[in-house]
Design a protein around this motif. Sequence first.
Motif, mmCIF file in Angstrom:
data_model
loop_
_atom_site.group_PDB
_atom_site.id
_atom_site.type_symbol
_atom_site.label_atom_id
_atom_site.label_comp_id
_atom_site.label_asym_id
_atom_site.label_seq_id
_atom_site.Cartn_x
_atom_site.Cartn_y
_atom_site.Cartn_z
ATOM 1 N N GLU A 225 -76.970 22.951 66.758
ATOM 2 C CA GLU A 225 -78.180 23.709 66.461
ATOM 3 C C GLU A 225 -78.653 24.529 67.660
ATOM 4 N N GLN A 226 -77.781 24.744 68.637
ATOM 5 C CA GLN A 226 -78.131 25.527 69.821
ATOM 6 C C GLN A 226 -76.981 26.442 70.198
ATOM 7 N N PHE A 227 -77.320 27.609 70.727
ATOM 8 C CA PHE A 227 -76.299 28.494 71.282
ATOM 9 C C PHE A 227 -76.954 29.391 72.320
ATOM 10 N N TRP A 228 -76.133 30.104 73.068
ATOM 11 C CA TRP A 228 -76.628 30.973 74.132
ATOM 12 C C TRP A 228 -76.074 32.374 73.961
ATOM 13 N N ILE A 229 -76.850 33.366 74.387
ATOM 14 C CA ILE A 229 -76.420 34.758 74.348
ATOM 15 C C ILE A 229 -76.151 35.242 75.764
ATOM 16 N N ASN A 230 -75.026 35.896 75.929
ATOM 17 C CA ASN A 230 -74.685 36.555 77.188
ATOM 18 C C ASN A 230 -75.264 37.968 77.126
ATOM 19 N N TYR A 231 -76.233 38.265 77.990
ATOM 20 C CA TYR A 231 -76.916 39.553 77.942
ATOM 21 C C TYR A 231 -76.138 40.683 78.627
ATOM 22 N N LEU A 232 -74.991 40.389 79.165
ATOM 23 C CA LEU A 232 -73.985 41.356 79.619
ATOM 24 C C LEU A 232 -74.307 42.054 80.926
ATOM 25 N N ARG A 259 -69.767 22.858 61.879
ATOM 26 C CA ARG A 259 -69.633 23.549 63.168
ATOM 27 C C ARG A 259 -69.224 25.002 62.972
ATOM 28 N N ALA A 260 -68.479 25.279 61.903
ATOM 29 C CA ALA A 260 -68.049 26.659 61.661
ATOM 30 C C ALA A 260 -69.241 27.572 61.448
ATOM 31 N N GLN A 261 -70.299 27.073 60.824
ATOM 32 C CA GLN A 261 -71.498 27.880 60.613
ATOM 33 C C GLN A 261 -72.206 28.152 61.936
ATOM 34 N N HIS A 262 -72.260 27.136 62.789
ATOM 35 C CA HIS A 262 -72.812 27.325 64.137
ATOM 36 C C HIS A 262 -72.010 28.364 64.908
ATOM 37 N N ASP A 263 -70.692 28.209 64.913
ATOM 38 C CA ASP A 263 -69.840 29.107 65.694
ATOM 39 C C ASP A 263 -69.929 30.533 65.181
ATOM 40 N N PHE A 264 -70.046 30.671 63.865
ATOM 41 C CA PHE A 264 -70.145 32.015 63.289
ATOM 42 C C PHE A 264 -71.393 32.738 63.776
ATOM 43 N N ILE A 265 -72.561 32.085 63.659
ATOM 44 C CA ILE A 265 -73.801 32.783 64.014
ATOM 45 C C ILE A 265 -73.900 32.972 65.523
ATOM 46 N N SER A 266 -73.378 32.046 66.302
ATOM 47 C CA SER A 266 -73.375 32.219 67.758
ATOM 48 C C SER A 266 -72.541 33.435 68.150
ATOM 49 N N ASP A 267 -71.346 33.528 67.583
ATOM 50 C CA ASP A 267 -70.462 34.659 67.876
ATOM 51 C C ASP A 267 -71.073 35.964 67.373
ATOM 52 N N PHE A 292 -66.181 40.867 60.718
ATOM 53 C CA PHE A 292 -67.189 40.693 61.758
ATOM 54 C C PHE A 292 -66.602 40.760 63.173
ATOM 55 N N ASN A 293 -65.564 41.560 63.307
ATOM 56 C CA ASN A 293 -65.065 41.919 64.631
ATOM 57 C C ASN A 293 -65.678 43.254 65.013
ATOM 58 N N LEU A 294 -65.823 43.495 66.324
ATOM 59 C CA LEU A 294 -66.383 44.761 66.788
ATOM 60 C C LEU A 294 -65.299 45.825 66.876
ATOM 61 N N VAL A 295 -65.648 46.998 66.363
ATOM 62 C CA VAL A 295 -64.751 48.150 66.487
ATOM 63 C C VAL A 295 -65.564 49.332 66.995
ATOM 64 N N ALA A 296 -64.972 50.116 67.876
ATOM 65 C CA ALA A 296 -65.644 51.303 68.398
ATOM 66 C C ALA A 296 -65.721 52.365 67.305
ATOM 67 N N TYR A 297 -66.795 53.132 67.294
ATOM 68 C CA TYR A 297 -66.936 54.229 66.337
ATOM 69 C C TYR A 297 -67.958 55.211 66.873
ATOM 70 N N MET A 298 -68.114 56.323 66.180
ATOM 71 C CA MET A 298 -69.105 57.308 66.566
ATOM 72 C C MET A 298 -70.108 57.469 65.430
ATOM 73 N N PRO A 299 -71.331 56.981 65.625
ATOM 74 C CA PRO A 299 -72.341 57.096 64.571
ATOM 75 C C PRO A 299 -72.768 58.550 64.375
ATOM 76 N N VAL A 300 -73.326 58.835 63.231
ATOM 77 C CA VAL A 300 -73.827 60.170 62.939
ATOM 78 C C VAL A 300 -75.031 60.458 63.827
ATOM 79 N N GLY A 301 -75.139 61.713 64.307
ATOM 80 C CA GLY A 301 -76.289 62.083 65.115
ATOM 81 C C GLY A 301 -76.007 63.277 65.987
ATOM 82 N N ILE A 302 -77.019 64.130 66.167
ATOM 83 C CA ILE A 302 -76.830 65.342 66.964
ATOM 84 C C ILE A 302 -76.978 65.075 68.455
#
Length: 509
Positions: A225-232, A259-267, A292-302
Amino acid sequence: MIKNSKFVFIVAAFIAISSNLFGMSREETIPAGSKGFPLIRITSTENNGNNDFVTKPVAKHVRESQMSWGDFSNKDAPEPWYEKCNLFEDDKLIGEGQVKVRGNWTTNYPKKSLRIKFDKKQNIAGLHGGEKFKNWVLLASFKDASILRDSVGLRMYRKMFPGYASDCRLVELEVNGEYFGVYLLAEQQEAKRIGLTEPEKDSKNTDIGYLLEFDSYAYTEAPDEQFWINYLGPVKDYSGKKLQNIQAGYSIKSDINDRAQHDFISDYMNKLWKICYEAVYNKKYYKFDSSFNLVAYMPVGINDDIKCRNCVSSVINIESLADTYIFNELVCDPDIYLTSFFMNIDFASGKDKLLYFNAPWDFDSTMGNKNFCTAASSSGNITGRNDMFAGRCQTDVNCSEQRVHANPWLVIFIKQAWFQKLVKERWAMIPADKVLSELQNYIDENSSAAYQPVFEANRQLWGNPSGDWELCEASQKAAAKSQAASAEYLKNWLTNRFKAVNKIIKELK
């Protein structure tokens, strides 16, 4: 967390122990004919009606923290435990259940907050539209001499914003025939009350709802029921100051089975933060793929400002975050860099899978009670009454450290033009004058002369925080006089703060 306050609590405890009202019922305590709040009665069905379960316990981690700096006053205090009870509203039986002391540092106070856990779902006092739930809380408001800040904070949020905030009402409490004074009956912070999808029994699927707390006490929770965030990297406030030692612990406050639910939301939350951080500071843009993997992209915007907004709004309900910023600018909560800051996200089919910020909580230190936004002008570590609060680094809760603390979610976007524009738009939608007037009326109605015998009995039982050095001078002086004086101070502080926040938001740039 507030380790230098032990003398204040020892004095308060002595006042309470020496009161000649202890052991008396409400009927014996309050003058006949006095106006009162609904009476909640708790009657033990074990231990021969002993009240130790609501007067003795102190949370283990609080007791250990005290002893680490040489305060052994609670070394023999037991940990909170549930005791079987019957619960009544006035003379009407609500249901059977269990009651225990709740909270973290507040378990050290003589007047303790309580958690009610019914055996079957029940409603109390018509809260939440009369809907039935198993879990409810009674908040003691020990260091708030007005006993109104928690209810005012919750009412303010519900009147201003569409997100969830606990329903509540002032009540009086009697335990095993002994009068305990005035409390705030409120809802337990739960996924079901917010409308989140809860996991089925024993299910291991991760496409459920998660209620999360930004929580410096996360280490006291169970491992799953606990996890940590790396603020980078560095996170900066409105003035460009870097936050130091950013609180990184999070508690999962909704039910999970595996545990899979914990690991999912932590990740997921670590990746979501990376999306925000890279978009704001490095103009790099990422999104989640179907796995739910990160992929680079270019969002719309001027331009990068619009691209940043479009990127962030794909993972966060940005309106809820803007609302939460406005709310915290109004209440000036010195704890938001540490705890009691909630968010939620739901991955079930048909849900938008966006992170929402709502369910505000814990206001006994806010709205001018401590030395934040109370001085005439900014000086040293103290923020002036007209200054920005939520968007700038502040000192610690006791004003003993430098201004290096802030909530990362409230400052990461504060210099973004799109976020400032959104805050201004959301503020313009709020009928601020009407809300302020309604809050002032609520304060007046619930601190009128008719209620003063009840509030005075509460003061006789538990003392008042007028000697608490954590509180600002004005709050201490009001506390020394009466509940009514403290309520009047709260009302005047809110009047000034609403005016200040209007100026702060309009001048964002």
